[in-house]
Design an enzyme around this catalytic site. Sequence first.
Site, PDB file in Angstrom:
ATOM      1  N   LYS A 199     -35.994  32.267 -12.697  1.00 50.17           N
ATOM      2  CA  LYS A 199     -34.583  32.320 -12.296  1.00 50.17           C
ATOM      3  C   LYS A 199     -34.218  33.728 -11.818  1.00 50.17           C
ATOM      4  O   LYS A 199     -34.950  34.688 -12.106  1.00 50.17           O
ATOM      5  CB  LYS A 199     -33.698  31.912 -13.479  1.00 50.17           C
ATOM      6  CG  LYS A 199     -33.823  32.820 -14.701  1.00 50.17           C
ATOM      7  CD  LYS A 199     -33.177  32.203 -15.943  1.00 50.17           C
ATOM      8  CE  LYS A 199     -33.340  33.102 -17.151  1.00 50.17           C
ATOM      9  NZ  LYS A 199     -32.945  32.430 -18.407  1.00 50.17           N
ATOM     10  N   TYR A 202     -19.148  62.743  -5.957  1.00 49.27           N
ATOM     11  CA  TYR A 202     -17.761  62.284  -6.034  1.00 49.27           C
ATOM     12  C   TYR A 202     -17.079  62.746  -7.317  1.00 49.27           C
ATOM     13  O   TYR A 202     -17.676  62.723  -8.397  1.00 49.27           O
ATOM     14  CB  TYR A 202     -17.703  60.752  -5.998  1.00 49.27           C
ATOM     15  CG  TYR A 202     -17.958  60.164  -4.625  1.00 49.27           C
ATOM     16  CD1 TYR A 202     -17.278  60.610  -3.496  1.00 49.27           C
ATOM     17  CD2 TYR A 202     -18.877  59.133  -4.486  1.00 49.27           C
ATOM     18  CE1 TYR A 202     -17.513  60.034  -2.247  1.00 49.27           C
ATOM     19  CE2 TYR A 202     -19.110  58.550  -3.243  1.00 49.27           C
ATOM     20  CZ  TYR A 202     -18.429  59.007  -2.129  1.00 49.27           C
ATOM     21  OH  TYR A 202     -18.658  58.445  -0.902  1.00 49.27           O
TER      22      TYR A 202
HETATM   23  C1  PLP Z   1     -33.940  32.736 -19.415  1.00 56.05           C
HETATM   24  C2  PLP Z   1     -34.406  31.662 -20.348  1.00 56.05           C
HETATM   25  C3  PLP Z   1     -35.711  31.675 -20.876  1.00 56.05           C
HETATM   26  C4  PLP Z   1     -36.670  32.829 -20.687  1.00 56.05           C
HETATM   27  O1  PLP Z   1     -36.451  33.818 -21.675  1.00 56.05           O
HETATM   28  P1  PLP Z   1     -37.360  35.137 -21.768  1.00 56.05           P
HETATM   29  O2  PLP Z   1     -36.809  35.866 -22.929  1.00 56.05           O
HETATM   30  O3  PLP Z   1     -37.161  35.875 -20.490  1.00 56.05           O
HETATM   31  O4  PLP Z   1     -38.757  34.670 -21.954  1.00 56.05           O
HETATM   32  C5  PLP Z   1     -36.123  30.574 -21.614  1.00 56.05           C
HETATM   33  N1  PLP Z   1     -35.276  29.534 -21.848  1.00 56.05           N
HETATM   34  C6  PLP Z   1     -34.010  29.514 -21.384  1.00 56.05           C
HETATM   35  C7  PLP Z   1     -33.134  28.350 -21.692  1.00 56.05           C
HETATM   36  C8  PLP Z   1     -33.513  30.591 -20.645  1.00 56.05           C
HETATM   37  O5  PLP Z   1     -32.247  30.578 -20.208  1.00 56.05           O
END
Ligand code: PLP
Length: 368
Positions: A38, A264
């Site tokens: 993702k 800035y």
């Molecule tokens: C993002 C996510 C993961 C992955 O978690 P990590 O800590 O990056 O391994 C797994 N399950 C769900 C439901 C998530 O939202």
Amino acid sequence: MAKAEETVLEINLKALGHNYRYLRSKIKPETKFMAVVKAYAYGSDSIAIAKYLQDLGADYFAVAYVNEGVTLREGGITTPILVLHPQKVHFKTLIENNLEPSIYSATILSDFITTAKELGKADYPIHLKFNTGLNRLGFSADELLEIATRIQQQNTVKVIALLSHLAATEDANETDFTNLQLERFDAICKKADTLFKTETLKHVLNTSGIINYSHAQYDMVRSGIGLYGYGNEPHVDAELHPVMTLKTIISQKHTINAGESVGYNRKYTSDHKTVTATLPLGHADGIGREYGHGKTYVSIHGKLAPIIGNVCMDMIMVDVTNIDCEEGDEVEIFGNNISANEFAETAQTITYEILTGLSQRIKRVLTN
Ligand SMILES: *Cc1c(COP(=O)(O)O)cnc(C)c1O
């Protein structure tokens, strides 16, 4: 790797392969591996990462939203893809792209069945998500009977998996809570097995879950951060290789006298003769203003240079008074000399945030 000539995010596929094999070594050979890609594969490049992992044999991919799954399909990914947080408005697209939804509420279940039916589907695969204590998404355990009954009444969708998500697998002070979540999930799975006619895959562990609770791996694990080289704990970090290195170059150097200011709102004022270097990345690239004011360092020829003053939209200034460097020289923002984790901690945040916040303006370069 060639010397950087602009701001680039190098993506090391060999490191990805190493991390994948390391994580797989922590689970049984028959346990399926869902690679979480993702948010542009945690800020990198979801198609490149997914292709590489597909070739290595990853069993499943997970994305948060439907459009991320569509990107993978358009990029040639044929492996099953779970959409963790789909919205009704995209159900048609989800089905047309052969994506699998994580169904988390009775409303979403009804809506999904309606769309799948309209498209003439039968036995369309869905995953049911249960809330075991994160209190974010998911059915509660006491909805199980009602949901199972609803599902039994139709053949448009078919439950192929049950999942839950753990709140604190990396936190040794929360083992009681994690065990409670795992017990709740186990009870849900046992009850579901008596209610559903067909067998379902169970999956609950994220990266730190794989490391600390591998006894609860069930049929599949879901790993994101570990694949990219970070394990939320120093002893795990030591085993993993960072996939992403953020590099840039020095655009210009300035020598300023005591009493002069930089940037800035004049947030840095020098009390001695100072040499500064201006670098071509800023908060529009994901390096937020919290990284300024001398708290965070970048690495130039192996030496640390603090980011001084306010971070600008497109630039940061660093103090190079004690570093022998020239305009055009390479600068590492994070990667091998400064880990993304260490970098994030200087701004009181986590690796997940700095990686996923890197903007699409930064050029991605694959290395091997
Ligand atoms: C993002 C996510 C993961 C992955 O978690 P990590 O800590 O990056 O391994 C797994 N399950 C769900 C439901 C998530 O939202």
